[in-house]
Design a protein around this motif. Structure first.
Motif, PDB file in Angstrom:
ATOM      1  N   LEU A 210     -18.720  48.742  37.635  1.00 10.46           N
ATOM      2  CA  LEU A 210     -18.613  47.536  36.814  1.00 10.46           C
ATOM      3  C   LEU A 210     -19.339  46.364  37.461  1.00 10.46           C
ATOM      4  O   LEU A 210     -19.152  46.077  38.646  1.00 10.46           O
ATOM      5  N   THR A 211     -20.176  45.679  36.693  1.00 10.47           N
ATOM      6  CA  THR A 211     -20.915  44.519  37.192  1.00 10.47           C
ATOM      7  C   THR A 211     -20.414  43.247  36.501  1.00 10.47           C
ATOM      8  O   THR A 211     -19.837  43.300  35.414  1.00 10.47           O
ATOM      9  N   ASN A 213     -21.987  40.918  34.979  1.00 11.73           N
ATOM     10  CA  ASN A 213     -22.581  40.604  33.679  1.00 11.73           C
ATOM     11  C   ASN A 213     -21.930  41.382  32.545  1.00 11.73           C
ATOM     12  O   ASN A 213     -22.214  41.148  31.370  1.00 11.73           O
ATOM     13  N   ASN A 214     -21.012  42.303  32.895  1.00 12.01           N
ATOM     14  CA  ASN A 214     -20.255  43.035  31.880  1.00 12.01           C
ATOM     15  C   ASN A 214     -18.801  42.592  31.825  1.00 12.01           C
ATOM     16  O   ASN A 214     -17.942  43.298  31.297  1.00 12.01           O
ATOM     17  N   ASP A 216     -16.534  39.407  30.536  1.00 11.79           N
ATOM     18  CA  ASP A 216     -16.498  38.178  29.738  1.00 11.79           C
ATOM     19  C   ASP A 216     -15.105  37.557  29.893  1.00 11.79           C
ATOM     20  O   ASP A 216     -14.156  37.942  29.227  1.00 11.79           O
ATOM     21  N   ILE A 222     -13.870  43.306  29.207  1.00  7.97           N
ATOM     22  CA  ILE A 222     -14.922  43.896  30.027  1.00  7.97           C
ATOM     23  C   ILE A 222     -15.529  45.065  29.265  1.00  7.97           C
ATOM     24  O   ILE A 222     -14.898  45.664  28.401  1.00  7.97           O
ATOM     25  N   TYR A 223     -16.792  45.376  29.603  1.00  5.86           N
ATOM     26  CA  TYR A 223     -17.533  46.414  28.893  1.00  5.86           C
ATOM     27  C   TYR A 223     -18.061  47.447  29.884  1.00  5.86           C
ATOM     28  O   TYR A 223     -18.621  47.100  30.923  1.00  5.86           O
ATOM     29  N   ARG A 225     -20.724  49.888  30.750  1.00  6.33           N
ATOM     30  CA  ARG A 225     -22.099  50.259  30.422  1.00  6.33           C
ATOM     31  C   ARG A 225     -22.720  51.198  31.454  1.00  6.33           C
ATOM     32  O   ARG A 225     -23.818  51.699  31.246  1.00  6.33           O
ATOM     33  N   GLN A 226     -22.019  51.398  32.572  1.00  5.33           N
ATOM     34  CA  GLN A 226     -22.526  52.327  33.582  1.00  5.33           C
ATOM     35  C   GLN A 226     -21.374  52.791  34.471  1.00  5.33           C
ATOM     36  O   GLN A 226     -20.307  52.184  34.508  1.00  5.33           O
ATOM     37  N   PRO A 246     -21.129  50.569  24.121  1.00  8.73           N
ATOM     38  CA  PRO A 246     -20.323  50.358  25.323  1.00  8.73           C
ATOM     39  C   PRO A 246     -18.857  50.130  24.983  1.00  8.73           C
ATOM     40  O   PRO A 246     -18.531  49.437  24.016  1.00  8.73           O
ATOM     41  N   GLY A 248     -15.316  48.562  25.186  1.00  5.60           N
ATOM     42  CA  GLY A 248     -14.728  47.296  25.581  1.00  5.60           C
ATOM     43  C   GLY A 248     -13.251  47.470  25.883  1.00  5.60           C
ATOM     44  O   GLY A 248     -12.551  48.173  25.166  1.00  5.60           O
TER      45      GLY A 248
END
Length: 372
Positions: A210-211, A213-214, A216, A222-223, A225-226, A246, A248
């Motif tokens: 989790l980064t 930029n993912n 909010d 959170i999303y 994406r990887q 992705p 959420g």
């Protein structure tokens, strides 16, 4: 085990192929030297493989399983599979299959030898790991048939152990709260990721990857994406397919507060240490800003559990605990399924089928209140 061109002291390339053992039990090796380019050495090695396959060399120089597995790695695994899978296969081959079976001639390999190998490895490995070895070897031998090295896959005659399904161990809400309180004191670096899995039910690889930029914090979501996974001592970044949306996950109020504090801490550290701190912009990183090793997370959890005098569970069991707490609170399984990222709600229902009786009891209690 050699089987790939290397550069010698003179700057030229050479390769060595293991060819099993001779009649006296000594290892037989085929060595070729003097190649100016690595491409020339690779081509010569491939030609030698062909000759071995056709049986045009001396009987003692026929292909061993060890040679073939090197060939398979270079010509199938590394060119067709994802880097993480390739690394996992390489570890199995180099650490287990080649040392134990590599000396056996490919065309002389027997099912009973594989059966003995499975029995031997069960003394130090789980049934699931040994079964994975069987699958890797079976695939390699199937490809050997396609390439006409052999005519029969002897792995089909061997019986790998049946993996034992791990028992699900979960903690109650009260136990989770005690665990989190203890983790905050005993393992502060890993406390945020332990807190996060309890409050989201996310997988370890999803949390590690989790980064910021993912995340909010305004919408408290959170999303995914990887993911970041580890294999054979290497880390792999695995983005979700572009065709997938992705996932959420809505944050709890307490997790949102924790992430806000963590974000401010990371920003302060980056201002002091520069871009060398947390170069991947990870939400959960170690004290140096590097990727959290999965094994370190597990050890930190065990320390916290022991300090809190709680039953030992795996990190993944915190994900199960999250789902169990929600289902027992009569949260709709579809919501639970969405939070966990299951492909279908049926996966959730099958995984937590043992809760059916308690959930039904809650439903009947509600009926008693509503109906006369």
């Amino acid at each position: 085990m050699a089987g790939y061109p290397k550069k010698d002291k003179n700057g030229t390339y050479y390769f060595v192929l293991e060819a099993g053992k001779d009649a006296t039990g000594n290892r037989k090796r085929i060595k070729r030297r003097g190649f100016k380019k690595i491409s020339e050495a690779k081509a010569a090695m491939a030609e030698l493989m062909v000759e071995l396959k056709k049986g045009n060399l001396m009987k003692e120089e026929k292909m061993s399983l060890g040679i073939y597995l090197d060939y398979w790695m270079e010509n199938y695994v590394k060119t067709n599979l994802k880097p993480k899978t390739s690394a996992e296969y390489e570890k199995i081959i180099k650490k287990y299959l080649q040392p134990s079976l590599g000396h056996i001639m490919l065309n002389e390999l027997k099912s009973t030898q594989l059966q003995n190998y499975y029995k031997e490895k069960l003394e130090v490995l789980s049934a699931q790991s040994v079964t994975h070895h069987h699958r890797v070897l079976s695939k390699a031998l199937n490809d050997a048939i396609d390439w006409e090295f052999i005519s029969k896959n002897v792995a089909k005659g061997a019986k790998p152990p049946r993996p034992i399904k791990r028992e699900m161990n979960t903690h109650t809400g009260e136990q989770i709260n005690l665990l989190l309180k203890t983790a905050r004191e005993k393992t502060p670096v890993f406390y945020p990721i332990i807190f996060a899995v309890a409050h989201t039910g996310m997988r370890k690889s999803e949390l590690i990857g989790l980064t910021w930029n993912n995340v909010d914090l305004k919408t408290e979501k959170i999303y995914i994406r990887q993911t970041i996974t580890e294999a054979n001592g290497k880390y792999f970044f695995n983005p979700i397919p572009k065709s997938e949306k992705p996932r959420g996950v809505k944050l709890t109020a307490e997790l949102s507060k924790l992430l806000q504090i963590l974000k401010e801490d990371h920003e302060n550290r980056k201002n002091i240490l520069g871009d060398s701190f947390n170069p991947h912009n990870l939400v959960f990183c170690n004290s140096k800003g590097n990727i959290m090793a999965p094994s370190e997370i597990s050890r930190a959890l065990k320390r916290a559990l022991k300090a809190a005098s709680l039953p030992d569970i795996r990190f993944h069991d915190l994900r199960h605990s999250h789902a169990t707490i929600l289902l027992k609170a009569n949260v709709h399984p579809k919501i639970v399924s969405a939070r966990l990222g299951h492909s279908k709600i049926q996966v959730t229902m099958d995984t937590y089928s043992h809760l059916t009786d308690s959930i039904e009891a809650i439903a009947v209690d509600q009926l008693d209140k509503l109906l006369q």
